[in-house]
Design a protein around this motif. Structure first.
Motif, PDB file in Angstrom:
ATOM      1  N   PRO A 147      39.190  30.319  37.091  1.00 49.27           N
ATOM      2  CA  PRO A 147      40.607  30.424  37.487  1.00 49.27           C
ATOM      3  C   PRO A 147      41.232  31.636  37.990  1.00 49.27           C
ATOM      4  CG  PRO A 147      40.159  28.939  35.482  1.00 49.27           C
ATOM      5  CD  PRO A 147      38.852  29.728  35.876  1.00 49.27           C
ATOM      6  N   GLU A 148      40.965  33.063  37.168  1.00 51.84           N
ATOM      7  CA  GLU A 148      41.274  34.282  37.484  1.00 51.84           C
ATOM      8  C   GLU A 148      40.992  34.772  38.709  1.00 51.84           C
ATOM      9  OE1 GLU A 148      43.559  36.068  35.959  1.00 51.84           O
ATOM     10  OE2 GLU A 148      43.401  34.625  34.583  1.00 51.84           O
ATOM     11  N   LYS A 151      43.266  32.698  41.271  1.00 53.13           N
ATOM     12  CA  LYS A 151      44.618  33.201  41.228  1.00 53.13           C
ATOM     13  C   LYS A 151      44.819  34.551  42.004  1.00 53.13           C
ATOM     14  CE  LYS A 151      47.914  35.269  38.130  1.00 53.13           C
ATOM     15  NZ  LYS A 151      48.096  35.770  36.534  1.00 53.13           N
ATOM     16  N   ALA A 152      43.617  35.334  41.898  1.00 55.89           N
ATOM     17  CA  ALA A 152      43.571  36.614  42.730  1.00 55.89           C
ATOM     18  C   ALA A 152      43.786  36.386  44.247  1.00 55.89           C
ATOM     19  CB  ALA A 152      42.484  37.363  42.220  1.00 55.89           C
ATOM     20  N   GLU A 155      46.974  35.335  45.297  1.00 59.17           N
ATOM     21  CA  GLU A 155      47.852  36.530  45.387  1.00 59.17           C
ATOM     22  C   GLU A 155      47.724  37.189  46.606  1.00 59.17           C
ATOM     23  OE1 GLU A 155      48.249  37.091  40.543  1.00 59.17           O
ATOM     24  OE2 GLU A 155      46.931  38.715  41.820  1.00 59.17           O
ATOM     25  N   SER A 183      33.308  42.398  43.639  1.00 56.32           N
ATOM     26  CA  SER A 183      33.511  43.064  42.260  1.00 56.32           C
ATOM     27  C   SER A 183      32.327  44.038  42.095  1.00 56.32           C
ATOM     28  CB  SER A 183      33.320  42.077  41.169  1.00 56.32           C
ATOM     29  OG  SER A 183      34.431  40.900  41.188  1.00 56.32           O
ATOM     30  N   SER A 190      33.851  36.455  35.692  1.00 59.49           N
ATOM     31  CA  SER A 190      35.058  35.506  35.717  1.00 59.49           C
ATOM     32  C   SER A 190      36.525  36.369  35.757  1.00 59.49           C
ATOM     33  CB  SER A 190      35.143  34.773  34.389  1.00 59.49           C
ATOM     34  OG  SER A 190      35.348  35.467  33.375  1.00 59.49           O
ATOM     35  N   ALA A 191      36.332  37.719  35.800  1.00 54.95           N
ATOM     36  CA  ALA A 191      37.493  38.473  35.596  1.00 54.95           C
ATOM     37  C   ALA A 191      38.266  38.606  37.153  1.00 54.95           C
ATOM     38  CB  ALA A 191      37.497  39.787  35.180  1.00 54.95           C
ATOM     39  N   PRO A 192      39.566  38.992  37.228  1.00 52.39           N
ATOM     40  CA  PRO A 192      39.970  39.199  38.702  1.00 52.39           C
ATOM     41  C   PRO A 192      39.085  40.042  39.524  1.00 52.39           C
ATOM     42  CG  PRO A 192      41.734  39.119  36.936  1.00 52.39           C
ATOM     43  CD  PRO A 192      40.435  39.091  36.269  1.00 52.39           C
ATOM     44  N   THR A 237      47.530  43.432  40.606  1.00 49.34           N
ATOM     45  CA  THR A 237      47.276  44.136  39.589  1.00 49.34           C
ATOM     46  C   THR A 237      47.914  45.425  39.687  1.00 49.34           C
ATOM     47  OG1 THR A 237      45.219  43.016  38.709  1.00 49.34           O
ATOM     48  CG2 THR A 237      45.826  45.199  37.805  1.00 49.34           C
TER      49      THR A 237
END
Length: 499
Positions: A147-148, A151-152, A155, A183, A190-192, A237
């Motif tokens: 999900p993150e 979402k990113a 954005e 990344s 799973s992080a942005p 961010t």
């Protein structure tokens, strides 16, 4: 205070929490004080080696290599070693973002600004080791991504266009849509992500942002013949984009995304990968150079002036009249607050709800106004009464549309010539492009493919660049490598233009 060595992880977390609670202004003041103190410590050490009373000028500090790292550099390294890569790298980026924001806050030409710039360069040197291209991982983003990450991705798409951002979040961009994220290999997948890129596989190369993101009937009916990157940026961010500046993360993402798109297209379409990029400072440059005063523009120059100055004082913000059918029609210019002062032209017909006007054409001989509205889009024509035309309402509607950035067709060639002049301006080194988007793609070995008129007709696109965008062609790894090397050595003198 800076964290100590005992209980390093807990100490670092305590410091980061206190750093966050300071707020932007408090962090700027703290870092400015810290940078000046460290600068004074370094000057004191160097001055001891000079004859009595000698003093090293701060500007000469860059010519020396410190024997020991500064306390801030120790902190920077300790955050990662104590918290681990997953949390520590994100914290280190946040600290660099705070230093860069502090430099903006105090002013680049102040004593603290110079000290902060020096501190940022030291942080950059450390980050450059941690974010080596070999340590970065580019993955495709799909509906099953965390999900993150999704979402990113939304954005970043929203930064290109609010409508396409919503579509990206909802998975409504269609089967031609592709998305990629980069990344650090040791950060939580799973992080942005650090950066996200959006692309589309199309039946032909697009000329507008809408075509690039959503395709057209021709693209949907035919097998993909081309690919277009239409958005590349950092999630929302705070400070992340600035913290990554200079590290080459964007080039890693662009290069891998281009490679994967080329593989999906097949070898026979290896040259058909382009990138569509906004020219975000174009309108500001046109205002600064008073482009509307250039010779040969005539009355079109006044239309350009209205677009760049949001109409000026002589343009009414609302024009209303009764059309030939007896309905009340009201056009209204709404200017948003903010640096770019985005303008939105709205219309109300027959007392209905206001709707944004996407395009507008005035047919003077027919005494008619034709326009396209959203949602929809829906086309409409209103016919003015002879009395409304005689009172100048038709002209005032035209001026309102120009103030919203909807320029007449006769300005197409002059504006694109201005855009070419804008993107070929040289930076401080006198060689490379001063325009960040152009510099980014040229550094990656791309050739300038085209400048596109009315490519982004969103309020932001019109306010920032009068809707003009540039496209760049990526022509295969070997050509790109040679072009990137030539641009690095000779700048725009070695740049390739395929227009």
């Amino acid at each position: 205070s800076l964290p100590g060595t005992l209980g390093a992880a807990a100490s670092c977390r305590s410091f980061l929490a206190a750093h966050h609670t300071l707020g932007p202004s408090g962090r700027a003041e703290w870092w400015a004080t810290r940078a000046l103190a460290e600068q004074e410590e370094q000057l004191e050490v160097l001055s001891r080696a000079l004859p009595r009373g000698g003093r090293v000028a701060p500007a000469l500090l860059d010519t020396f290599t410190p024997a020991t790292p500064s306390s801030s550099e120790v902190l920077f390294r300790r955050v990662v070693s104590s918290l681990g890569a997953a949390d520590g790298l994100a914290a280190a980026l946040a600290l660099r973002a705070a230093v860069r924001n502090a430099a903006v806050e105090v002013g680049p030409h102040s004593s603290a600004g110079f000290a902060l710039d020096r501190m940022d360069r030291r942080m950059f040197g450390v980050l450059g080791l941690w974010f080596d291209p070999g340590l970065l991982c580019v993955r495709a983003v799909t509906a099953s991504s965390p999900p993150e990450v999704l979402k990113a991705a939304g954005e970043v798409a929203r930064q290109a266009s609010s409508a396409h951002g919503v579509a990206a979040v909802e998975g409504a961009l269609g089967p031609q849509h592709r998305c990629f994220a980069v990344s650090h290999a040791q950060m939580d997948p799973s992080a942005p992500p650090l950066l996200v890129a959006h692309a589309s596989l199309l039946g032909r190369l697009p000329s507008t942002l809408h075509e690039a993101a959503l395709g057209d009937a021709a693209s949907e009916a035919a097998a993909p013949q081309a690919a277009c990157l239409w958005a590349l940026g950092a999630p929302e961010t705070p400070g992340l984009a600035g913290a990554l500046r200079g590290l080459g993360v964007g080039q890693v993402l662009r290069r891998e995304a281009t490679r994967m798109l080329r593989e999906e297209l097949g070898a026979e379409h290896g040259a058909a990968v382009t990138a569509l990029a906004p020219l975000r400072g174009f309108a500001s440059w046109l205002r600064a150079t008073r482009a509307w005063e250039r010779p040969g523009l005539g009355e079109a120059g006044e239309a350009l002036r209205r677009a760049l100055l949001a109409g000026g004082r002589e343009v009414q913000r609302e024009v209303s009249f009764v059309d030939a059918d007896g309905d009340t029609v009201a056009f209204r210019l709404r200017v948003e607050e903010g640096e770019q002062r985005e303008r939105v032209l709205e219309v109300e017909v027959g007392g209905g709800a206001p709707r944004r006007v996407l395009k507008l054409v005035v047919a003077s001989e027919a005494r008619a106004v034709r326009f396209l509205m959203e949602p929809g889009p829906e086309a409409m024509q209103v016919n003015m009464s002879p009395e409304a035309v005689d009172s100048g309402e038709l002209t005032r509607v035209t001026h309102l549309a120009e103030a919203a950035g909807m320029l007449p067709a006769e300005l197409r060639d002059p504006v694109l010539k201005f855009a070419y002049e804008f993107i070929t301006r040289r930076g401080a080194d006198g060689a490379r492009s001063a325009e960040p988007a152009v510099h980014f793609h040229m550094s990656g070995g791309a050739a300038l493919h085209a400048l596109h008129w009315r490519a982004d007709e969103s309020p932001a696109g019109l306010a920032e660049a009068l809707g003009v965008m540039a496209s760049f062609a990526y022509r295969g790894p070997e050509v790109e490598g040679e072009a990137a090397g030539a641009y690095a050595a000779r700048g725009l003198d070695a740049a390739t233009f395929t227009m």
